[in-house]
Scaffold this motif. Structure first.
Motif, PDB file in Angstrom:
ATOM      1  N   THR B   7       0.840  -1.191   0.000  1.00 57.54           N
ATOM      2  CA  THR B   7       0.000   0.000   0.000  1.00 57.54           C
ATOM      3  C   THR B   7       0.877   1.244   0.000  1.00 57.54           C
ATOM      4  OG1 THR B   7      -0.083  -0.043   2.422  1.00 57.54           O
ATOM      5  CG2 THR B   7      -1.924  -1.064   1.233  1.00 57.54           C
ATOM      6  N   PRO B   8       0.447   2.333  -0.632  1.00 60.09           N
ATOM      7  CA  PRO B   8      -0.739   2.409  -1.484  1.00 60.09           C
ATOM      8  C   PRO B   8      -0.439   1.819  -2.864  1.00 60.09           C
ATOM      9  CG  PRO B   8       0.421   4.486  -1.529  1.00 60.09           C
ATOM     10  CD  PRO B   8       1.189   3.611  -0.575  1.00 60.09           C
ATOM     11  N   LYS B   9      -1.451   1.607  -3.661  1.00 61.01           N
ATOM     12  CA  LYS B   9      -1.240   1.108  -5.026  1.00 61.01           C
ATOM     13  C   LYS B   9      -0.738   2.217  -5.939  1.00 61.01           C
ATOM     14  CE  LYS B   9      -4.549  -2.701  -4.866  1.00 61.01           C
ATOM     15  NZ  LYS B   9      -3.467  -3.602  -4.484  1.00 61.01           N
ATOM     16  N   HIS B  10      -1.173   3.435  -5.664  1.00 59.80           N
ATOM     17  CA  HIS B  10      -0.747   4.598  -6.447  1.00 59.80           C
ATOM     18  C   HIS B  10      -0.389   5.720  -5.488  1.00 59.80           C
ATOM     19  CE1 HIS B  10      -2.227   2.855 -10.247  1.00 59.80           C
ATOM     20  NE2 HIS B  10      -3.232   2.421  -9.542  1.00 59.80           N
ATOM     21  N   LEU B  11       0.654   6.453  -5.820  1.00 58.84           N
ATOM     22  CA  LEU B  11       1.082   7.580  -4.994  1.00 58.84           C
ATOM     23  C   LEU B  11       1.644   8.667  -5.903  1.00 58.84           C
ATOM     24  CD1 LEU B  11       1.640   8.789  -2.189  1.00 58.84           C
ATOM     25  CD2 LEU B  11       3.859   7.629  -2.219  1.00 58.84           C
ATOM     26  N   VAL B  12       1.135   9.870  -5.706  1.00 59.79           N
ATOM     27  CA  VAL B  12       1.655  11.042  -6.416  1.00 59.79           C
ATOM     28  C   VAL B  12       2.220  11.978  -5.360  1.00 59.79           C
ATOM     29  CG1 VAL B  12       1.143  12.982  -7.940  1.00 59.79           C
ATOM     30  CG2 VAL B  12      -0.058  10.789  -8.243  1.00 59.79           C
ATOM     31  N   MET B  13       3.445  12.425  -5.544  1.00 56.17           N
ATOM     32  CA  MET B  13       4.050  13.300  -4.546  1.00 56.17           C
ATOM     33  C   MET B  13       4.921  14.352  -5.217  1.00 56.17           C
ATOM     34  SD  MET B  13       6.802  10.648  -2.855  1.00 56.17           S
ATOM     35  CE  MET B  13       7.595  11.874  -1.810  1.00 56.17           C
ATOM     36  N   GLY B  14       5.039  15.475  -4.540  1.00 56.49           N
ATOM     37  CA  GLY B  14       5.930  16.520  -4.998  1.00 56.49           C
ATOM     38  C   GLY B  14       7.333  16.261  -4.503  1.00 56.49           C
ATOM     39  N   MET B  15       8.275  16.994  -5.046  1.00 55.98           N
ATOM     40  CA  MET B  15       9.678  16.761  -4.725  1.00 55.98           C
ATOM     41  C   MET B  15      10.028  17.125  -3.281  1.00 55.98           C
ATOM     42  SD  MET B  15      11.774  17.622  -8.215  1.00 55.98           S
ATOM     43  CE  MET B  15      11.027  19.207  -8.554  1.00 55.98           C
ATOM     44  N   THR B  16       9.165  17.905  -2.610  1.00 53.95           N
ATOM     45  CA  THR B  16       9.461  18.267  -1.225  1.00 53.95           C
ATOM     46  C   THR B  16       8.686  17.422  -0.218  1.00 53.95           C
ATOM     47  OG1 THR B  16       7.756  19.974  -1.284  1.00 53.95           O
ATOM     48  CG2 THR B  16      10.004  20.635  -1.873  1.00 53.95           C
ATOM     49  N   ASN B  17       7.843  16.546  -0.702  1.00 56.23           N
ATOM     50  CA  ASN B  17       7.017  15.740   0.195  1.00 56.23           C
ATOM     51  C   ASN B  17       7.804  14.633   0.875  1.00 56.23           C
ATOM     52  OD1 ASN B  17       4.102  15.831  -2.010  1.00 56.23           O
ATOM     53  ND2 ASN B  17       4.806  17.284  -0.483  1.00 56.23           N
ATOM     54  N   LYS B  18       7.219  14.150   1.980  1.00 61.12           N
ATOM     55  CA  LYS B  18       7.687  12.911   2.614  1.00 61.12           C
ATOM     56  C   LYS B  18       6.521  11.931   2.617  1.00 61.12           C
ATOM     57  CE  LYS B  18      11.071  14.668   5.959  1.00 61.12           C
ATOM     58  NZ  LYS B  18      11.421  14.725   7.405  1.00 61.12           N
ATOM     59  N   LYS B  19       6.771  10.771   2.089  1.00 62.97           N
ATOM     60  CA  LYS B  19       5.749   9.740   2.053  1.00 62.97           C
ATOM     61  C   LYS B  19       6.399   8.394   2.344  1.00 62.97           C
ATOM     62  CE  LYS B  19       2.233  12.277   0.499  1.00 62.97           C
ATOM     63  NZ  LYS B  19       0.963  12.476   1.252  1.00 62.97           N
ATOM     64  N   SER B  20       5.552   7.371   2.531  1.00 59.90           N
ATOM     65  CA  SER B  20       6.065   6.017   2.774  1.00 59.90           C
ATOM     66  C   SER B  20       5.282   4.993   1.986  1.00 59.90           C
ATOM     67  CB  SER B  20       5.987   5.681   4.265  1.00 59.90           C
ATOM     68  OG  SER B  20       6.796   6.536   5.032  1.00 59.90           O
ATOM     69  N   LEU B  21       5.986   3.981   1.556  1.00 61.26           N
ATOM     70  CA  LEU B  21       5.370   2.797   0.969  1.00 61.26           C
ATOM     71  C   LEU B  21       5.434   1.687   2.001  1.00 61.26           C
ATOM     72  CD1 LEU B  21       7.037   2.814  -2.582  1.00 61.26           C
ATOM     73  CD2 LEU B  21       4.950   3.970  -1.834  1.00 61.26           C
ATOM     74  N   TYR B  89       7.270   0.395  -7.636  1.00 62.99           N
ATOM     75  CA  TYR B  89       8.090  -0.140  -6.563  1.00 62.99           C
ATOM     76  C   TYR B  89       7.463  -1.448  -6.086  1.00 62.99           C
ATOM     77  CZ  TYR B  89      10.784   4.055  -6.793  1.00 62.99           C
ATOM     78  OH  TYR B  89      11.612   5.058  -7.251  1.00 62.99           O
ATOM     79  N   LEU B  90       8.251  -2.488  -6.179  1.00 60.19           N
ATOM     80  CA  LEU B  90       7.782  -3.835  -5.865  1.00 60.19           C
ATOM     81  C   LEU B  90       8.427  -4.338  -4.576  1.00 60.19           C
ATOM     82  CD1 LEU B  90       8.137  -5.278  -9.455  1.00 60.19           C
ATOM     83  CD2 LEU B  90       5.982  -5.038  -8.247  1.00 60.19           C
ATOM     84  N   LEU B 103      10.967 -15.922  -5.092  1.00 59.21           N
ATOM     85  CA  LEU B 103      10.528 -14.657  -4.531  1.00 59.21           C
ATOM     86  C   LEU B 103       9.027 -14.514  -4.752  1.00 59.21           C
ATOM     87  CD1 LEU B 103      13.242 -12.003  -5.472  1.00 59.21           C
ATOM     88  CD2 LEU B 103      13.100 -13.517  -3.491  1.00 59.21           C
ATOM     89  N   PHE B 104       8.350 -14.045  -3.726  1.00 56.63           N
ATOM     90  CA  PHE B 104       6.920 -13.797  -3.790  1.00 56.63           C
ATOM     91  C   PHE B 104       6.728 -12.282  -3.861  1.00 56.63           C
ATOM     92  CE2 PHE B 104       5.263 -18.028  -2.645  1.00 56.63           C
ATOM     93  CZ  PHE B 104       6.431 -18.632  -2.230  1.00 56.63           C
ATOM     94  N   PHE B 105       6.072 -11.829  -4.911  1.00 55.15           N
ATOM     95  CA  PHE B 105       5.954 -10.387  -5.155  1.00 55.15           C
ATOM     96  C   PHE B 105       4.576  -9.856  -4.809  1.00 55.15           C
ATOM     97  CE2 PHE B 105       9.791  -9.055  -7.267  1.00 55.15           C
ATOM     98  CZ  PHE B 105      10.361 -10.246  -7.651  1.00 55.15           C
ATOM     99  N   GLY B 106       4.573  -8.598  -4.364  1.00 58.96           N
ATOM    100  CA  GLY B 106       3.337  -7.864  -4.246  1.00 58.96           C
ATOM    101  C   GLY B 106       2.945  -7.257  -5.584  1.00 58.96           C
ATOM    102  N   GLU B 107       1.811  -6.566  -5.585  1.00 54.99           N
ATOM    103  CA  GLU B 107       1.291  -5.962  -6.814  1.00 54.99           C
ATOM    104  C   GLU B 107       2.013  -4.660  -7.167  1.00 54.99           C
ATOM    105  OE1 GLU B 107      -0.768  -8.827  -8.139  1.00 54.99           O
ATOM    106  OE2 GLU B 107      -1.314  -6.913  -9.062  1.00 54.99           O
TER     107      GLU B 107
END
Lengths: 113, 114
Positions: B7-21, B89-90, B103-107
């Motif tokens: 999660t998340p399946k899709h993520l849009v972020m700006g260059m100054t953002n902080k996010k996590s997968l 990102y897998l 190896l077992f992969f996520g979506e």
């Protein structure tokens, strides 16, 4: 060191025709070999795997592959292509622990009506 | 349960953002991986955690920061990314112990950096 080559970055077949995707590997240890399929905008799904048991391996969706040590090959085949087989196919080699997992460059399969 | 969940399946972020997968598996696997995949290319290994310790870092820029809070969870913290970091990102996992190397992969998480 292990490596994988896949001959043909793009293969086109007609619906109902034989599918043959080529994979050759090099490995300094007994290899474990895999074929993964990736549909557009999705993750990787395991089609089949060779783990030193039978050399002819059957997978999902009618695919099979044969391990040929003398040719260092693990080609993927399906007798009759279906439109839903259109995807990217990756061959991969690993040791038994999975940490030396190496992908080939991939082959995009197109199926023509 | 043979799933790797991302999660998340899709993520849009700006260059100054902080996010996590985030990535989660409940198969008891002791190795977890982050891969980056650009269009029409095979996945490229970024990080490997083995028994919750970072064992491989493939010279990934520090704007990517992995974290393995426990044996079931794997995070990838993102900060000050560049547009060229846009990719799929897998996450993957493997038993680590003597198995068959699968190896077992996520979506995957599709990241777009604006």
């Amino acid at each position: 060191a292990q490596s994988v080559t896949q001959l043909g970055s793009h293969v086109s077949v007609s619906e109902g025709a034989l599918v043959l995707l080529r994979c050759n590997y090099s490995s300094s240890v007994p290899p474990y070999l895999f074929w993964y399929v990736q549909y557009p905008n999705q993750g990787l799904q395991l089609l089949l795997k060779y783990t030193s048991a039978a050399t002819l391996v059957k997978g999902i969706n009618g695919f099979e592959a044969e391990f040929k040590k003398s040719e260092t090959s693990f080609h993927l085949t399906k007798p009759s292509a279906h439109m839903s087989d259109a995807a990217e196919y990756f061959c991969a080699v690993s040791d038994r622990y999975g940490q030396n997992f190496v992908f080939g460059p991939g082959t995009r399969l197109s199926v023509l009506p | 349960d043979t799933e790797v969940t991302q999660t998340p399946k899709h993520l849009v972020m700006g260059m100054t953002n902080k996010k996590s997968l985030k990535c989660e598996q409940h198969m008891g696997h002791r190795a977890m991986y982050w891969y980056k995949q650009k269009a029409k290319k095979p996945p490229e290994l970024m990080f490997v955690y083995s028994y919750e310790k970072l064992s491989i870092n493939e010279s990934v820029p520090s704007r990517f920061s992995p974290e393995c809070p426990n044996s079931s969870l794997l995070n990838l913290h993102l900060h000050a990314l560049q547009p060229e970091d846009s990719a799929l990102y897998l996450c993957a996992s493997s038993p680590q112990t003597s198995g068959n190397g699968e190896l077992f992969f996520g979506e995957g998480s599709r990241l777009t950096v604006l």
